[in-house]
Design a protein around this motif. Structure first.
Motif, PDB file in Angstrom:
ATOM      1  N   ARG A  44       0.834  -1.220   0.000  1.00 57.80           N
ATOM      2  CA  ARG A  44       0.000   0.000   0.000  1.00 57.80           C
ATOM      3  C   ARG A  44       0.856   1.253   0.000  1.00 57.80           C
ATOM      4  O   ARG A  44       0.553   2.227  -0.684  1.00 57.80           O
ATOM      5  CB  ARG A  44      -0.960  -0.002   1.189  1.00 57.80           C
ATOM      6  CG  ARG A  44      -2.109  -0.993   0.974  1.00 57.80           C
ATOM      7  CD  ARG A  44      -3.159  -0.954   2.043  1.00 57.80           C
ATOM      8  NE  ARG A  44      -3.691   0.379   2.274  1.00 57.80           N
ATOM      9  CZ  ARG A  44      -4.337   0.721   3.391  1.00 57.80           C
ATOM     10  NH1 ARG A  44      -4.516  -0.159   4.350  1.00 57.80           N
ATOM     11  NH2 ARG A  44      -4.789   1.951   3.551  1.00 57.80           N
ATOM     12  N   LEU A  48       1.006   4.061  -3.018  1.00 60.39           N
ATOM     13  CA  LEU A  48       0.819   5.489  -2.765  1.00 60.39           C
ATOM     14  C   LEU A  48       1.969   6.296  -3.367  1.00 60.39           C
ATOM     15  O   LEU A  48       1.747   7.289  -4.062  1.00 60.39           O
ATOM     16  CB  LEU A  48       0.725   5.751  -1.253  1.00 60.39           C
ATOM     17  CG  LEU A  48       0.606   7.215  -0.828  1.00 60.39           C
ATOM     18  CD1 LEU A  48      -0.721   7.815  -1.299  1.00 60.39           C
ATOM     19  CD2 LEU A  48       0.738   7.334   0.682  1.00 60.39           C
ATOM     20  N   GLU A  52       1.533   8.936  -6.408  1.00 57.79           N
ATOM     21  CA  GLU A  52       1.581  10.353  -6.036  1.00 57.79           C
ATOM     22  C   GLU A  52       2.982  10.928  -5.870  1.00 57.79           C
ATOM     23  O   GLU A  52       3.129  12.111  -5.595  1.00 57.79           O
ATOM     24  CB  GLU A  52       0.764  10.573  -4.764  1.00 57.79           C
ATOM     25  CG  GLU A  52      -0.693  10.181  -4.953  1.00 57.79           C
ATOM     26  CD  GLU A  52      -1.537  10.494  -3.744  1.00 57.79           C
ATOM     27  OE1 GLU A  52      -1.111  11.297  -2.883  1.00 57.79           O
ATOM     28  OE2 GLU A  52      -2.639   9.930  -3.651  1.00 57.79           O
ATOM     29  N   LYS A  55       6.615  11.605  -0.745  1.00 55.68           N
ATOM     30  CA  LYS A  55       5.758  11.924   0.404  1.00 55.68           C
ATOM     31  C   LYS A  55       6.603  11.906   1.672  1.00 55.68           C
ATOM     32  O   LYS A  55       7.556  11.130   1.789  1.00 55.68           O
ATOM     33  CB  LYS A  55       4.641  10.880   0.588  1.00 55.68           C
ATOM     34  CG  LYS A  55       3.642  10.826  -0.531  1.00 55.68           C
ATOM     35  CD  LYS A  55       2.630  11.916  -0.363  1.00 55.68           C
ATOM     36  CE  LYS A  55       1.609  11.873  -1.468  1.00 55.68           C
ATOM     37  NZ  LYS A  55       1.129  13.187  -1.817  1.00 55.68           N
ATOM     38  N   GLU A  59       2.926  12.407   5.981  1.00 57.58           N
ATOM     39  CA  GLU A  59       1.878  12.350   4.956  1.00 57.58           C
ATOM     40  C   GLU A  59       1.441  10.913   4.702  1.00 57.58           C
ATOM     41  O   GLU A  59       0.243  10.641   4.529  1.00 57.58           O
ATOM     42  CB  GLU A  59       2.379  12.959   3.641  1.00 57.58           C
ATOM     43  CG  GLU A  59       2.559  14.452   3.671  1.00 57.58           C
ATOM     44  CD  GLU A  59       3.205  14.974   2.400  1.00 57.58           C
ATOM     45  OE1 GLU A  59       2.624  15.889   1.803  1.00 57.58           O
ATOM     46  OE2 GLU A  59       4.276  14.450   2.015  1.00 57.58           O
ATOM     47  N   ILE A  60       2.396  10.015   4.686  1.00 59.63           N
ATOM     48  CA  ILE A  60       2.076   8.597   4.452  1.00 59.63           C
ATOM     49  C   ILE A  60       1.218   8.059   5.589  1.00 59.63           C
ATOM     50  O   ILE A  60       0.241   7.343   5.351  1.00 59.63           O
ATOM     51  CB  ILE A  60       3.362   7.763   4.262  1.00 59.63           C
ATOM     52  CG1 ILE A  60       4.094   8.209   2.993  1.00 59.63           C
ATOM     53  CG2 ILE A  60       3.038   6.276   4.196  1.00 59.63           C
ATOM     54  CD1 ILE A  60       5.483   7.638   2.842  1.00 59.63           C
ATOM     55  N   LYS A  62      -0.803   9.778   7.481  1.00 56.39           N
ATOM     56  CA  LYS A  62      -2.138  10.371   7.312  1.00 56.39           C
ATOM     57  C   LYS A  62      -2.937   9.671   6.225  1.00 56.39           C
ATOM     58  O   LYS A  62      -4.119   9.366   6.389  1.00 56.39           O
ATOM     59  CB  LYS A  62      -1.991  11.849   6.928  1.00 56.39           C
ATOM     60  CG  LYS A  62      -2.624  12.804   7.861  1.00 56.39           C
ATOM     61  CD  LYS A  62      -2.473  14.210   7.337  1.00 56.39           C
ATOM     62  CE  LYS A  62      -2.153  15.116   8.497  1.00 56.39           C
ATOM     63  NZ  LYS A  62      -2.038  16.503   8.110  1.00 56.39           N
ATOM     64  N   ARG A  63      -2.300   9.438   5.095  1.00 53.23           N
ATOM     65  CA  ARG A  63      -3.002   8.870   3.935  1.00 53.23           C
ATOM     66  C   ARG A  63      -3.370   7.408   4.120  1.00 53.23           C
ATOM     67  O   ARG A  63      -4.424   6.964   3.669  1.00 53.23           O
ATOM     68  CB  ARG A  63      -2.148   9.027   2.671  1.00 53.23           C
ATOM     69  CG  ARG A  63      -1.918  10.466   2.227  1.00 53.23           C
ATOM     70  CD  ARG A  63      -3.206  11.146   1.759  1.00 53.23           C
ATOM     71  NE  ARG A  63      -3.922  10.395   0.760  1.00 53.23           N
ATOM     72  CZ  ARG A  63      -3.628  10.368  -0.534  1.00 53.23           C
ATOM     73  NH1 ARG A  63      -2.646  11.104  -1.004  1.00 53.23           N
ATOM     74  NH2 ARG A  63      -4.325   9.633  -1.370  1.00 53.23           N
ATOM     75  N   THR A  64      -2.487   6.634   4.739  1.00 50.91           N
ATOM     76  CA  THR A  64      -2.739   5.196   4.894  1.00 50.91           C
ATOM     77  C   THR A  64      -3.505   4.863   6.162  1.00 50.91           C
ATOM     78  O   THR A  64      -4.079   3.790   6.278  1.00 50.91           O
ATOM     79  CB  THR A  64      -1.419   4.403   4.916  1.00 50.91           C
ATOM     80  OG1 THR A  64      -0.630   4.855   6.021  1.00 50.91           O
ATOM     81  CG2 THR A  64      -0.649   4.547   3.618  1.00 50.91           C
ATOM     82  N   LYS A  65      -3.474   5.788   7.140  1.00 45.78           N
ATOM     83  CA  LYS A  65      -4.065   5.557   8.462  1.00 45.78           C
ATOM     84  C   LYS A  65      -3.373   4.406   9.203  1.00 45.78           C
ATOM     85  O   LYS A  65      -3.951   3.773  10.088  1.00 45.78           O
ATOM     86  CB  LYS A  65      -5.569   5.331   8.379  1.00 45.78           C
ATOM     87  CG  LYS A  65      -6.318   6.533   7.837  1.00 45.78           C
ATOM     88  CD  LYS A  65      -7.798   6.362   7.908  1.00 45.78           C
ATOM     89  CE  LYS A  65      -8.632   7.496   7.435  1.00 45.78           C
ATOM     90  NZ  LYS A  65      -8.137   8.590   6.722  1.00 45.78           N
TER      91      LYS A  65
END
Length: 98
Positions: A44, A48, A52, A55, A59-60, A62-65
């Protein structure tokens, strides 16, 4: 179930041995499951970054949780495979694909 105090030594030894085998088997299953989960999480993170670009670790997360631990395990996985570039900017780590 018989009480330990009523068992002979050979029966106690057999039960301890069975318990030890069960414990090792459980640890092995947990280890395999953890490896699968880490690999999946790493996939995953790779996706990402592939979609994108560069990162920050924040940020990673935040985006992946993912938790911080899950991110660092995933990053370690990808780094071991030689798939990541690392760059530090303003005391923050940025990742990109090679």
């Amino acid at each position: 179930m018989r009480r330990l105090s009523n068992m002979g030594n050979s029966e106690k030894f057999r039960m301890a041995k069975v318990s030890s085998i069960q414990r090792r088997a459980t640890q092995k299953v947990l280890s395999v499951n953890a490896e699968v989960e880490i690999g999946s999480n790493a996939g995953r993170v790779w996706s990402l970054l592939n979609e994108e670009g560069t990162k920050s670790v924040k940020e990673i997360i935040k985006r992946t949780k993912f938790s911080e631990l899950e991110i660092y395990l995933s990053v370690g996985w990808l780094a071991r495979e030689g798939k990541l570039n690392f760059e530090e900017q303003n005391n923050e780590m940025y990742l990109s694909l090679k």
